[in-house]
Design a protein around this motif. Structure first.
Motif, PDB file in Angstrom:
ATOM      1  N   LYS A  39       0.815  -1.221   0.000  1.00  0.00           N
ATOM      2  CA  LYS A  39       0.000   0.000   0.000  1.00  0.00           C
ATOM      3  C   LYS A  39       0.846   1.266   0.000  1.00  0.00           C
ATOM      4  N   ILE A  40       2.164   1.128   0.025  1.00  0.00           N
ATOM      5  CA  ILE A  40       3.046   2.289  -0.034  1.00  0.00           C
ATOM      6  C   ILE A  40       3.993   2.117  -1.213  1.00  0.00           C
ATOM      7  N   LEU A  41       4.601   3.231  -1.635  1.00  0.00           N
ATOM      8  CA  LEU A  41       5.492   3.212  -2.793  1.00  0.00           C
ATOM      9  C   LEU A  41       6.866   2.669  -2.415  1.00  0.00           C
ATOM     10  N   THR A  42       7.448   1.972  -3.362  1.00  0.00           N
ATOM     11  CA  THR A  42       8.831   1.500  -3.162  1.00  0.00           C
ATOM     12  C   THR A  42       9.835   2.543  -3.633  1.00  0.00           C
ATOM     13  N   VAL A  43       9.387   3.462  -4.504  1.00  0.00           N
ATOM     14  CA  VAL A  43      10.224   4.569  -4.966  1.00  0.00           C
ATOM     15  C   VAL A  43       9.406   5.851  -4.863  1.00  0.00           C
ATOM     16  N   PRO A  44       9.811   6.801  -4.025  1.00  0.00           N
ATOM     17  CA  PRO A  44      10.928   6.779  -3.089  1.00  0.00           C
ATOM     18  C   PRO A  44      10.749   5.685  -2.024  1.00  0.00           C
ATOM     19  N   SER A  45      11.869   5.119  -1.608  1.00  0.00           N
ATOM     20  CA  SER A  45      11.810   4.001  -0.671  1.00  0.00           C
ATOM     21  C   SER A  45      11.470   4.487   0.734  1.00  0.00           C
ATOM     22  N   ILE A 105       2.760   7.508  -0.501  1.00  0.00           N
ATOM     23  CA  ILE A 105       1.619   6.874  -1.149  1.00  0.00           C
ATOM     24  C   ILE A 105       1.324   7.627  -2.439  1.00  0.00           C
ATOM     25  N   GLU A 106       0.718   6.942  -3.408  1.00  0.00           N
ATOM     26  CA  GLU A 106       0.344   7.585  -4.668  1.00  0.00           C
ATOM     27  C   GLU A 106      -1.155   7.879  -4.684  1.00  0.00           C
ATOM     28  N   LYS A 107      -1.550   8.835  -5.538  1.00  0.00           N
ATOM     29  CA  LYS A 107      -2.936   9.256  -5.665  1.00  0.00           C
ATOM     30  C   LYS A 107      -3.555   9.481  -4.286  1.00  0.00           C
ATOM     31  N   PRO A 108      -3.050  10.461  -3.554  1.00  0.00           N
ATOM     32  CA  PRO A 108      -3.447  10.626  -2.146  1.00  0.00           C
ATOM     33  C   PRO A 108      -4.953  10.802  -1.962  1.00  0.00           C
ATOM     34  N   SER A 109      -5.466  10.110  -0.988  1.00  0.00           N
ATOM     35  CA  SER A 109      -6.848  10.267  -0.537  1.00  0.00           C
ATOM     36  C   SER A 109      -6.879   9.854   0.923  1.00  0.00           C
ATOM     37  N   SER A 110      -7.953  10.213   1.601  1.00  0.00           N
ATOM     38  CA  SER A 110      -8.064   9.868   3.014  1.00  0.00           C
ATOM     39  C   SER A 110      -8.044   8.363   3.215  1.00  0.00           C
ATOM     40  N   ARG A 111      -8.750   7.640   2.356  1.00  0.00           N
ATOM     41  CA  ARG A 111      -8.794   6.187   2.499  1.00  0.00           C
ATOM     42  C   ARG A 111      -7.415   5.579   2.284  1.00  0.00           C
ATOM     43  N   ARG A 112      -6.700   5.996   1.238  1.00  0.00           N
ATOM     44  CA  ARG A 112      -5.358   5.458   0.983  1.00  0.00           C
ATOM     45  C   ARG A 112      -4.404   5.800   2.127  1.00  0.00           C
ATOM     46  N   LYS A 113      -4.565   7.010   2.673  1.00  0.00           N
ATOM     47  CA  LYS A 113      -3.688   7.425   3.772  1.00  0.00           C
ATOM     48  C   LYS A 113      -3.840   6.501   4.971  1.00  0.00           C
ATOM     49  N   TRP A 114      -5.081   6.305   5.433  1.00  0.00           N
ATOM     50  CA  TRP A 114      -5.270   5.526   6.653  1.00  0.00           C
ATOM     51  C   TRP A 114      -5.027   4.036   6.432  1.00  0.00           C
ATOM     52  N   ARG A 115      -5.249   3.545   5.233  1.00  0.00           N
ATOM     53  CA  ARG A 115      -4.893   2.155   4.944  1.00  0.00           C
ATOM     54  C   ARG A 115      -3.387   1.961   5.023  1.00  0.00           C
ATOM     55  N   ALA A 116      -2.647   2.929   4.464  1.00  0.00           N
ATOM     56  CA  ALA A 116      -1.192   2.832   4.500  1.00  0.00           C
ATOM     57  C   ALA A 116      -0.664   2.959   5.930  1.00  0.00           C
ATOM     58  N   VAL A 117      -1.206   3.912   6.694  1.00  0.00           N
ATOM     59  CA  VAL A 117      -0.759   4.082   8.083  1.00  0.00           C
ATOM     60  C   VAL A 117      -1.054   2.822   8.893  1.00  0.00           C
TER      61      VAL A 117
END
Length: 372
Positions: A284-290, A311-323
């Motif tokens: 759920k997170i980018l490898t580049v930048p590592s 994270i790519e294509k930032p959104s609230s859902r992507r943020k909290w999933r990644a965290v």
């Protein structure tokens, strides 16, 4: 002359009122069929020609057909001489009729010009990425309004209306409206500023003052934001332009940071390596930048590390999933490696001048100063 003679011959073949009614019925049916044919042809013509030009052509052709039908009815009912005499007597009617024709012509020209302006702007939008679709719509609407304003002024000139007095009255009215609607005009000007300075666009994740959410609409007066709680917030554009605007998702990716504390007795280099290795396997997170881990500060009860990841294509859902994924992975990795994440701790001691205190077998022994 030949056509008039032919028409008169046809009328003579149907004498009497019955014949006149019959010919009038034929003229009416012919007018209806002609209009239907024109409407069908206009639908076909719109495939190859601009719709506004076709509509104007349809209007002109319809007016011509109506005029011809009226002329035929005059001949059929033998009212030609009376019509000529009436036209000579009503010179004012001829002048008004001429002005009406000019007015219709100006309206048709304005209608076609507005359509051409809209198409030109649409083509420019397709050829360039410097102007957004929303900005293009605003420019298109302003252009159309400008064309119609010019057409209105031309119509007023045709009818010989004093434009000087009209402009003076409009200026006074504008001044009164400007004083009465100062805030509204401020929002209007701020709306144009936002549209062309482009600090954000529809769909961007922004934070304006204390409000954070997704931009759903931008008008010349207000900006609407949908918060992550599902609330819609309408912000006047003058308020938006006067506050700090943070565009969180403009770059297309976002760096997040999560703090974690490790015990003072733990090796910080080992803790950083374990956390970095744990974040490598998170999809759920980018490898580049590592992902990266840095020492942030010495806390009250732990050494604080900051876990940094993108994270790519930032959104609230992507943020909290990644965290959530990062916190879970690092917690499990520290448990496997025996790295302790301590609870908040405090060291309590008594002042020497009060005699201090000590703990014996789970009970505190306090030496109190003697009292007189």
């Amino acid at each position: 002359m030949v056509l008039a003679s032919l028409l008169q011959w046809i009328v003579n073949q149907f004498p009497g009122s019955e014949g006149q009614f019959f010919l009038s019925l034929i003229v009416g049916i012919g007018l209806i069929l002609s209009e239907w044919t024109l409407w069908k042809l206009s639908r076909v013509a719109k495939r190859d020609y601009p719709s506004r030009v076709v509509n104007v052509g349809l209007l002109v052709a319809s007016l011509i057909l109506i005029g011809l039908s009226g002329s035929l009815l005059v001949v059929i009912w033998d009212q030609t001489q009376q019509a000529v005499e009436s036209a000579k007597a009503l010179s004012a009617v001829r002048r008004i009729s001429f002005q009406l024709v000019l007015t219709l012509g100006v309206c048709a020209a304005a209608y076609v010009s507005a359509g051409m302006a809209d198409r030109v702007i649409d083509r420019l939008l397709q050829q360039t990425k410097e102007i957004t679709r929303h900005q293009g719509k605003v420019v298109s609407r302003l252009s159309i309004i400008g064309v119609y304003v010019v057409g209105l002024l031309a119509i007023l000139s045709v009818w010989k209306i004093n434009l000087q007095g009209l402009f003076v009255g409009a200026g006074l009215l504008g001044a009164v409206i400007g004083l009465a609607a100062n805030e509204t005009l401020g929002s209007l000007l701020a709306g144009f500023q936002l549209m062309f300075s482009r600090p954000f666009e529809i769909g961007d994740w922004v934070q304006i003052d204390e409000h954070e959410g997704i931009v759903t609409d931008i008008t010349i007066f207000t900006t609407r934001i949908e918060t992550f709680e599902g609330k819609y917030i309408m912000l006047p554009n003058d308020v938006v332009s006067s506050n700090t605007i943070i565009n969180i998702g403009r770059k297309g990716r976002l760096r997040l940071g999560v703090e974690v504390g490790v015990d003072y007795e733990a090796d910080p280099d080992h803790a950083m390596a374990v956390a970095k290795e744990a974040m490598k396997d998170i999809d759920k997170i980018l490898t580049v930048p590592s992902p990266d881990v840095v020492l942030k500060q010495l806390g009250d009860s732990a050494v604080l590390l900051e876990l940094r990841f993108w994270i790519e294509k930032p959104s609230s859902r992507r943020k909290w999933r990644a965290v959530t994924a990062v916190v879970r992975a690092v917690k499990l990795a520290y448990d496997r490696e025996g790295i302790k994440i301590p609870y908040p701790q405090q060291e309590v001691s008594a002042r020497e001048e009060t005699g201090g205190f000590r703990v014996v077998d789970g009970e505190s022994t306090v030496t109190l100063p003697e009292q007189d």
